[in-house]
Write a protein that holds these residues in place. Sequence first.
Motif, PDB file in Angstrom:
ATOM      1  N   MET A   1      -7.312  60.185  46.511  1.00 19.59           N
ATOM      2  CA  MET A   1      -7.496  59.140  46.208  1.00 19.59           C
ATOM      3  C   MET A   1      -8.948  58.730  46.858  1.00 19.59           C
ATOM      4  O   MET A   1      -9.787  59.723  47.356  1.00 19.59           O
ATOM      5  N   ALA A   2      -9.916  58.754  45.866  1.00 20.31           N
ATOM      6  CA  ALA A   2     -11.565  58.349  45.767  1.00 20.31           C
ATOM      7  C   ALA A   2     -11.569  58.062  47.090  1.00 20.31           C
ATOM      8  O   ALA A   2     -10.674  56.703  47.902  1.00 20.31           O
ATOM      9  N   ALA A   3     -12.812  58.143  47.836  1.00 23.39           N
ATOM     10  CA  ALA A   3     -13.226  57.141  49.254  1.00 23.39           C
ATOM     11  C   ALA A   3     -13.349  55.751  49.090  1.00 23.39           C
ATOM     12  O   ALA A   3     -13.459  55.383  47.875  1.00 23.39           O
ATOM     13  N   THR A   4     -14.283  55.300  49.429  1.00 20.14           N
ATOM     14  CA  THR A   4     -15.115  53.910  49.852  1.00 20.14           C
ATOM     15  C   THR A   4     -15.656  53.858  48.243  1.00 20.14           C
ATOM     16  O   THR A   4     -16.051  54.645  47.793  1.00 20.14           O
ATOM     17  N   LYS A   5     -15.786  52.720  47.658  1.00 20.75           N
ATOM     18  CA  LYS A   5     -17.032  52.824  46.274  1.00 20.75           C
ATOM     19  C   LYS A   5     -17.843  52.695  47.060  1.00 20.75           C
ATOM     20  O   LYS A   5     -18.033  51.691  48.129  1.00 20.75           O
ATOM     21  N   THR A   6     -18.638  52.941  46.180  1.00 20.57           N
ATOM     22  CA  THR A   6     -20.610  53.202  46.680  1.00 20.57           C
ATOM     23  C   THR A   6     -21.018  51.971  46.017  1.00 20.57           C
ATOM     24  O   THR A   6     -20.756  51.377  44.739  1.00 20.57           O
ATOM     25  N   TYR A   7     -21.736  51.275  46.005  1.00 21.00           N
ATOM     26  CA  TYR A   7     -21.746  49.294  45.974  1.00 21.00           C
ATOM     27  C   TYR A   7     -23.756  49.753  46.079  1.00 21.00           C
ATOM     28  O   TYR A   7     -23.839  50.650  47.503  1.00 21.00           O
ATOM     29  N   LEU A   8     -24.508  49.310  44.798  1.00 25.28           N
ATOM     30  CA  LEU A   8     -25.831  49.742  45.029  1.00 25.28           C
ATOM     31  C   LEU A   8     -26.999  48.902  44.637  1.00 25.28           C
ATOM     32  O   LEU A   8     -26.002  48.265  43.614  1.00 25.28           O
ATOM     33  N   THR A   9     -27.655  48.327  45.047  1.00 20.93           N
ATOM     34  CA  THR A   9     -28.604  48.009  43.915  1.00 20.93           C
ATOM     35  C   THR A   9     -29.758  47.550  44.442  1.00 20.93           C
ATOM     36  O   THR A   9     -30.499  48.073  45.484  1.00 20.93           O
ATOM     37  N   GLY A  10     -31.566  47.208  43.056  1.00 21.18           N
ATOM     38  CA  GLY A  10     -32.558  47.201  43.796  1.00 21.18           C
ATOM     39  C   GLY A  10     -33.225  45.698  43.262  1.00 21.18           C
ATOM     40  O   GLY A  10     -32.677  45.517  42.468  1.00 21.18           O
ATOM     41  N   ILE A  11     -34.370  45.705  43.439  1.00 20.51           N
ATOM     42  CA  ILE A  11     -35.265  44.577  43.141  1.00 20.51           C
ATOM     43  C   ILE A  11     -36.111  45.498  43.486  1.00 20.51           C
ATOM     44  O   ILE A  11     -36.918  46.221  44.761  1.00 20.51           O
ATOM     45  N   GLN A  12     -37.218  45.010  42.397  1.00 18.52           N
ATOM     46  CA  GLN A  12     -38.728  45.493  42.706  1.00 18.52           C
ATOM     47  C   GLN A  12     -40.095  44.903  43.255  1.00 18.52           C
ATOM     48  O   GLN A  12     -39.335  43.973  43.979  1.00 18.52           O
ATOM     49  N   ILE A 145     -28.709  54.031  39.287  1.00 21.79           N
ATOM     50  CA  ILE A 145     -27.920  54.098  40.031  1.00 21.79           C
ATOM     51  C   ILE A 145     -26.647  55.049  39.965  1.00 21.79           C
ATOM     52  O   ILE A 145     -26.115  55.487  40.891  1.00 21.79           O
ATOM     53  N   LEU A 146     -26.776  56.305  38.926  1.00 18.96           N
ATOM     54  CA  LEU A 146     -26.013  57.549  38.746  1.00 18.96           C
ATOM     55  C   LEU A 146     -26.513  58.344  39.913  1.00 18.96           C
ATOM     56  O   LEU A 146     -24.805  58.611  39.833  1.00 18.96           O
ATOM     57  N   ILE A 147     -27.810  58.641  40.577  1.00 14.03           N
ATOM     58  CA  ILE A 147     -28.226  59.446  40.968  1.00 14.03           C
ATOM     59  C   ILE A 147     -27.067  59.786  42.907  1.00 14.03           C
ATOM     60  O   ILE A 147     -27.073  60.074  42.956  1.00 14.03           O
ATOM     61  N   MET A 148     -26.890  58.216  42.483  1.00  8.04           N
ATOM     62  CA  MET A 148     -26.354  57.563  44.190  1.00  8.04           C
ATOM     63  C   MET A 148     -24.592  58.289  43.951  1.00  8.04           C
ATOM     64  O   MET A 148     -24.053  57.480  44.592  1.00  8.04           O
ATOM     65  N   GLU A 149     -23.756  57.672  42.623  1.00  3.07           N
ATOM     66  CA  GLU A 149     -22.591  58.034  42.010  1.00  3.07           C
ATOM     67  C   GLU A 149     -21.895  56.549  42.454  1.00  3.07           C
ATOM     68  O   GLU A 149     -20.492  56.210  43.287  1.00  3.07           O
ATOM     69  N   THR A 150     -22.707  55.491  41.751  1.00  7.50           N
ATOM     70  CA  THR A 150     -22.698  54.130  41.914  1.00  7.50           C
ATOM     71  C   THR A 150     -21.407  53.692  41.657  1.00  7.50           C
ATOM     72  O   THR A 150     -21.097  54.203  39.864  1.00  7.50           O
ATOM     73  N   ASP A 151     -20.478  53.082  41.908  1.00  9.91           N
ATOM     74  CA  ASP A 151     -19.785  52.172  41.372  1.00  9.91           C
ATOM     75  C   ASP A 151     -19.731  51.447  40.902  1.00  9.91           C
ATOM     76  O   ASP A 151     -19.163  50.614  40.064  1.00  9.91           O
ATOM     77  N   PHE A 152     -19.824  50.626  41.992  1.00 13.60           N
ATOM     78  CA  PHE A 152     -20.330  48.848  41.743  1.00 13.60           C
ATOM     79  C   PHE A 152     -21.895  48.647  41.554  1.00 13.60           C
ATOM     80  O   PHE A 152     -22.641  49.110  43.327  1.00 13.60           O
TER      81      PHE A 152
END
Length: 336
Positions: A1-12, A145-152
Amino acid sequence: MAATKTYLTGIQTSGEPHIGNYIGAIKPALAAASSYDTLYFLADYHSLNTVKDPQRLRANIRSVAATWLACGLDPERTILYRQSSVPEVFELTTILTTVTGKGLMNRAHAYKAARDRNEAAGVTDLDAGVNMGLFNYPILMAADILIMETDFVPVGRDQTQHIEYAADIAGSFNHVYGDRYSFPIPQGVYPEGEASILPGVDGRKMSKSYDNHIPLFLPENKLKKLVRRIPTDSTPVEDPKDPDTSVVFQLLTQFADADRVADTRKRLEAGGMGWGELKNELFEAINTEVAAKRERYDELMASETELDDILAAGAARARERARHVISRVRAAIGID
Ligand code: ADP
Ligand code: TRP
């Protein structure tokens, strides 16, 4: 089972955060922080497309970092960092360009809009004024987004295409190298409801780049003045008004509770409520939401070291994760 999902966002870091950033991105992202693995960052290299003044850029970086913290980001729980502190992002960008079709980039909204503006202005070279930073913007964002293996990715609805592109680009990489390494396919998480793209004071989407925004942490008296200056028509106080065409009312729906919004809607439709009174209501609603946060913001902006220390700690944690991912990517592509 996958661990906790990863959330990532950025603001310019292209200006002071505004109430659209708050409703569209900051508030929903912070709500996710109690249940998920969260990484929130300052997209300082993205903002280099528009900010060419180093002093301003430095000030914006502090302002965006202070905003996240003042709004409740707990740096122990959420990794808060600057994009520029993670060079693996830029390495991954280069790798991703080699699996991304130019046609996809040609269809990107921001790039197409720049060409349309040239066309409308009668400029024959439709690419005039478009730099490669703008053209490649979606690939850099995909790398974030991808460098942190983001899910959401919690973002405002104006970012849908960017998220779709990140998913597309991840898919292209996985198609080529997937037997050795695959990125999770990221998904956008958008605020509920149609009204979730906040209009600016001129009725267009609120954006730092249109200069039609209401900064989140304006001093109270300036906030009041700015709200009072939102253009309205000259319908007399006693006449009925259409709440759905009013910017002031639309903004109110994001800050006042549902009962207050329903009541105000009735009063506008019935007539007898003037724009001035509506603006006072909006000012009070925003101010109630932000007053305590503004105090913390001012404190952070005044401190010499607090922000830097938090960002340095966040950078170390972000980089450790990025290094782990880039080494697997390098192995998959044969550059190890
Ligand atoms: P700006 O357009 O002002 O430069 P950014 O592009 O830095 O803002 O946006 C940062 C985040 O805030 C993104 O998730 C974006 O979707 C969200 N956002 C920006 N403007 C709005 C708005 N008017 N309404 C809702 N969300 C917004
Ligand atoms: N493009 C986003 C915006 O303008 C900012 C951003 C850059 C971003 N990289 C990101 C958002 C990665 C989410 C994830 O609002």
